[in-house]
Enzyme design. Structure first.
Site, short mmCIF file in Angstrom:
data_model
loop_
_atom_site.label_atom_id
_atom_site.label_comp_id
_atom_site.label_asym_id
_atom_site.label_seq_id
_atom_site.Cartn_x
_atom_site.Cartn_y
_atom_site.Cartn_z
N VAL A 62 0.81 -1.22 0.00
CA VAL A 62 0.00 0.00 0.00
C VAL A 62 0.85 1.27 0.00
CG1 VAL A 62 -1.98 -1.11 1.10
CG2 VAL A 62 -0.25 0.02 2.52
N TYR A 154 3.02 5.70 16.19
CA TYR A 154 1.75 5.04 15.87
C TYR A 154 0.57 5.95 16.18
CZ TYR A 154 -1.81 1.36 15.75
OH TYR A 154 -2.92 0.60 15.46
N THR A 189 -5.54 -10.11 17.72
CA THR A 189 -5.25 -10.78 16.45
C THR A 189 -3.77 -11.08 16.39
OG1 THR A 189 -4.66 -8.82 15.14
CG2 THR A 189 -7.01 -9.33 15.34
#
Length: 263
Positions: A62, A154, A189
């Site tokens: 991306v 982040y 996850t």
């Protein structure tokens, strides 16, 4: 199957694992055809094959404009239109404090999390415009809403995603292109690389963090993405949908201060 996305074509970045995979599977079960864009050339094709004829995998970085244009072209060539874009791909490597974070790590986080979303809008919006409108979703984070020590890069990247979504929504609302983001809390996850043991530990950690008493799961975010992709959210644009088990809502410190158990 409720067919809430019947006839729609969705492009999902980071679709080979975690939130992206859960969303691809859910969208397909709701009648959509799904292009899975991901760098993982081993797992990506397997996920698409497991979903079936409604899914297609395209290897995509991306950060690369040509790759992003290519994934949209592949979806258009396969199904003739694009209705939903989920700019989900993101990274959150260990970075430490501002003094410890390397320039390489900062650049990686910014390039994937900010540039990747920007490219997804830049090259995806013309496809939605030709389709007469559609929905763009981005994965932001509660880290874009509150400061988390040791995660400055982040946090900055996810705050940028929220601001970008709000700005772009204002540009394209009149063209029936809705642009929103989801701010997940702690989601258990593997992100394609964590061991099952580590995922279980993460799940326990997030359960302690969330007032609701459990960790978030990939399907929780996939369900939020389904709502934003469907016609049920037709009047919603420029918004951040927080899915965090109450993390950024009630202030747990107040309960500790009063010594009250409100249950």
């Amino acid at each position: 199957m409720a067919d809430r996305l019947a006839g729609k074509v969705a492009v999902i970045t980071g679709g080979a694992s975690g939130i992206g995979e859960a969303t691809a599977r859910l969208f397909a079960s709701e009648g959509a055809r799904v292009l899975i864009a991901d760098r993982n050339a081993e797992r990506g094709p397997w996920v698409a094959s497991d979903i079936g004829d409604a899914a297609l995998y395209v290897e995509t970085d991306v950060r690369n404009g040509e790759d992003v244009q290519g994934m949209f072209s592949a979806a258009d060539e396969a199904w003739g239109r694009i209705d939903v874009i989920y700019n989900n791909a993101g990274v959150g490597p260990p970075e430490g404090g501002i003094l410890e974070c390397s320039e390489h790590t900062y650049d990686l986080v910014s390039d994937v999390n900010i540039r990747g979303v920007w490219l997804g809008m830049k090259y995806g919006i013309p496809h939605l415009e030709r389709a007469g409108g559609g929905s763009i979703i981005a994965t932001a984070s509660v880290a874009g809403l509150v400061g988390l020590a040791g995660m400055a890069a982040y946090c900055a990247s996810k705050g940028a995603v929220i601001a970008m979504v709000q700005a772009a929504a204002g540009e394209w609302a009149s063209k029936n292109i809705r642009i929103n983001c989801i701010c997940p809390g702690g989601i258990a996850t593997g992100q394609g690389w964590l061991s099952e043991e580590r995922v279980e530990q993460t799940r326990r950690d997030w359960a302690n963090m969330h007032p609701i008493g459990r960790s978030g799961e990939a399907i929780d975010i996939a369900n939020a993405a389904l709502f934003l992709a469907s016609d049920a959210s037709a009047l919603i644009t420029g918004q951040k949908l927080v899915v965090d088990g109450g993390w950024t809502g009630p202030d747990a410190r107040y309960n500790q201060f009063t010594g009250r158990d409100w249950s």
